[in-house]
Design an enzyme around this catalytic site. Structure first.
Site, short mmCIF file in Angstrom:
data_model
loop_
_atom_site.label_atom_id
_atom_site.label_comp_id
_atom_site.label_asym_id
_atom_site.label_seq_id
_atom_site.Cartn_x
_atom_site.Cartn_y
_atom_site.Cartn_z
N ASP A 205 11.65 -45.67 62.69
CA ASP A 205 11.77 -44.83 63.82
C ASP A 205 11.25 -43.49 63.61
O ASP A 205 11.79 -42.78 62.79
CB ASP A 205 12.96 -44.78 64.62
N GLU A 259 6.71 -45.85 62.28
CA GLU A 259 6.38 -45.13 63.66
C GLU A 259 5.89 -43.80 62.86
O GLU A 259 6.60 -42.93 62.95
CB GLU A 259 7.40 -45.21 64.49
#
Length: 538
Positions: A205, A259
């Site tokens: 993330d 990401e």
């Protein structure tokens, strides 16, 4: 058992499960791991090869589980560690790999480290794990700088002892100090914990945001400084080189998927070098307008950038953070930049769903791996009329409702029945789903779509089955073919062709091809507007 190839991430069809909203196995109105286990055969029949789980860890849920208290525990809302182990094993028995989310930028304010930091004194080793600083002003009453939270408002919160701590997201998500070696060792141990349990990959993330300039310099928020004080710092690459060494230490190497939101394609590619991440999400494609020229440009740039580091391209249309593409494609401006999180926008949902069907065949036939967000295969639209008292996203609350947040793409899935909860909970006496489901979703449930050969669900099943059968799909070369304006045409392998008509008029199909699959009924030998077709040379 799961077939093991060392490069599955280069070509796999990967399905994103947002656990709270996939399926509720215990009747409390919240999706859980039992619900996922009960639906593994559905995912197997859909034709996906891996599942990426949004966070399932212990959390106070200040930000939908992206505020983690303990990466080694499953949150009781979702189940237990034994449930996770069982899910991993049962998925592997079906040939489905498992990817879990790891959040390196921050932890929960209830994390053991942060609680100890709060109890410690300024300048202590406990506080050095985070970004604690004295404030500005005569009495330290001003934050250390003017950085703003991505969720709205200041990126600093003051403590009773006068110091401030940094949180680039919500105050409940204090940022970690990756210049402290204990942070490195902790996360490497977390990776091993899950890899040892059979997890096949990690989705990282906010991968480009871990490092911070220790000087914490201010900058003009109207533009992006270069270098940026907390985006894409070189320390990030040190982190992922160490993670890659962990992943590669296993007999069956694990995958790291980032990401990475970066406008500079060359700097994006640096994260995909041979000793860093295996893959990263393609947000340029996700945000691209429904326009042939724009899409071709993004596809060419994507393939070119990834080729520089021999990394696989990825293709994604929706996820848990953006407006569902059925809705986006039905707006006058179909780009993500214009279509994300609007109130009462003009939407032609029928047009959006037709374009979404065409986009599915485009996406599933491009070189590389593809990511499918749960409900995408059902053609679910964004839910934009959630009452204020039911909204959960901190973006909505921190902006005073100016930004409706991300709840609209996170509404629980419809499985069966004609009224809510549409089979989301198997128990007839189940609590209401944590977010409300629209009345119009009865016709979009799995049960409603399964018997309809023309449904979105059966389009995805057919496309994924063909994709798995044909070795010229997935990773590999793409050759553009001559085509009329507004039409994309390309060849994969020796006898596969995809045509996507984004023009306003029908176009003639080539005569030496047989139709494998079309996103919409063809008009004789013509390909209608907003329609894709897969062809085989005869």
């Amino acid at each position: 058992m799961t077939p093991r190839t060392t490069d599955w991430w280069r070509h796999a069809a990967i399905y994103q499960v947002y656990p709270r909203s996939f399926a509720d196995g215990n009747g409390d109105g919240i999706g859980d791991l039992t619900g996922v286990r009960n639906r593994l055969d559905y995912l197997k029949r859909l034709g996906i090869e891996a599942i990426w789980f949004s966070p399932w860890y212990l959390t106070p849920m200040a930000d939908a589980g992206y505020d983690v208290t303990d990466f080694r525990q499953i949150d009781p809302r979702f189940g237990t560690l034994a449930d996770a182990d069982a899910l991993i094993g049962e998925a592997h028995e079906r040939g489905i790999r498992i990817i879990v989310d790891v959040i390196p930028n921050h932890v929960s304010h209830e994390h053991e480290w942060f609680l100890k930091a709060l109890a410690a004194t300024p300048g202590s080793p406990e506080r050095d794990l985070f970004w604690f600083r004295d404030g500005r002003g005569e009495n330290g009453e001003l934050p250390p700088n003017e950085w703003q939270s991505i969720f709205g408002g200041p990126a600093w919160t003051r403590l009773p002892d006068g110091q401030w701590y940094l949180h680039l997201f919500a105050p409940e998500q204090p940022d970690l100090n990756w210049r402290n070696p204990l942070v490195h060792s902790e996360y490497e141990d977390i990776l091993r914990f899950w890899f040892d349990r059979g997890v096949d990959g990690i989705r990282v993330d906010s991968a480009a945001m871990c490092g911070k300039d220790p000087e914490l310099p201010d900058f003009d928020h109207s533009g992006l400084p270069d270098p940026h004080p907390y985006v894409d710092l070189d320390i990030n690459h040190d982190i992922y080189r160490r993670w890659r060494a962990v992943a590669d230490s296993y007999p069956d190497p694990r995958a790291l998927i980032g990401e990475v939101w970066l406008a500079d394609s060359a700097r994006f590619a640096r994260y995909l070098r041979a000793d860093e991440l295996h893959a990263a999400f393609n947000f340029d494609f996700l945000g691209c307008a429904w326009d042939a020229s724009a899409l071709r440009t993004v596809i060419d740039q994507t393939l070119s950038v990834h080729a520089t580091v021999a990394a696989p391209s990825t293709w994604v249309l929706s996820n848990h953070d953006v407006t569902r593409h059925v809705t986006r494609y039905g707006r006058p401006d179909t780009s993500t930049a214009a279509g994300i999180r609007q109130y009462n926008p003009v939407v032609d949902e029928d047009l959006g769903r037709r374009r979404a069907r065409a986009a599915a065949l485009l996406t599933l036939s491009l070189p590389g791996a593809v990511y499918i967000y749960q409900g995408e295969e059902l053609g679910l639209p964004e839910v934009e009329d959630i009452p204020a008292d039911r909204r959960d996203d901190p973006i909505y609350h921190r902006t005073g409702g100016k930004d409706p947040g991300r709840d609209g793409c996170r509404v629980p899935l419809p499985w069966s029945g004609t009224t809510a909860p549409y089979g989301f909970s198997d128990d007839d006496d189940a609590a209401r789903p944590w977010l409300p489901q629209p009345a119009a979703w009865a016709g979009l449930s799995v049960a409603a779509q399964e018997p309809d050969p023309a449904s979105m669900l059966n389009l995805y099943r057919a496309a994924l089955a063909l994709r798995a059968e044909r070795h010229d799909l997935g990773d590999g070369p793409l050759q553009w073919l001559p085509a009329p304006e507004g039409v994309l045409a390309y060849r994969r392998g020796t006898d596969f062709t995809c045509l996507v008509n984004l023009s306003g008029t029908p176009v003639e199909l080539p005569g030496d091809h047989a139709v494998l699959l079309a996103s919409h009924p063809l008009n004789g030998s013509q390909l209608p507007s907003d329609t894709s077709v897969w062809l085989r040379t005869v």
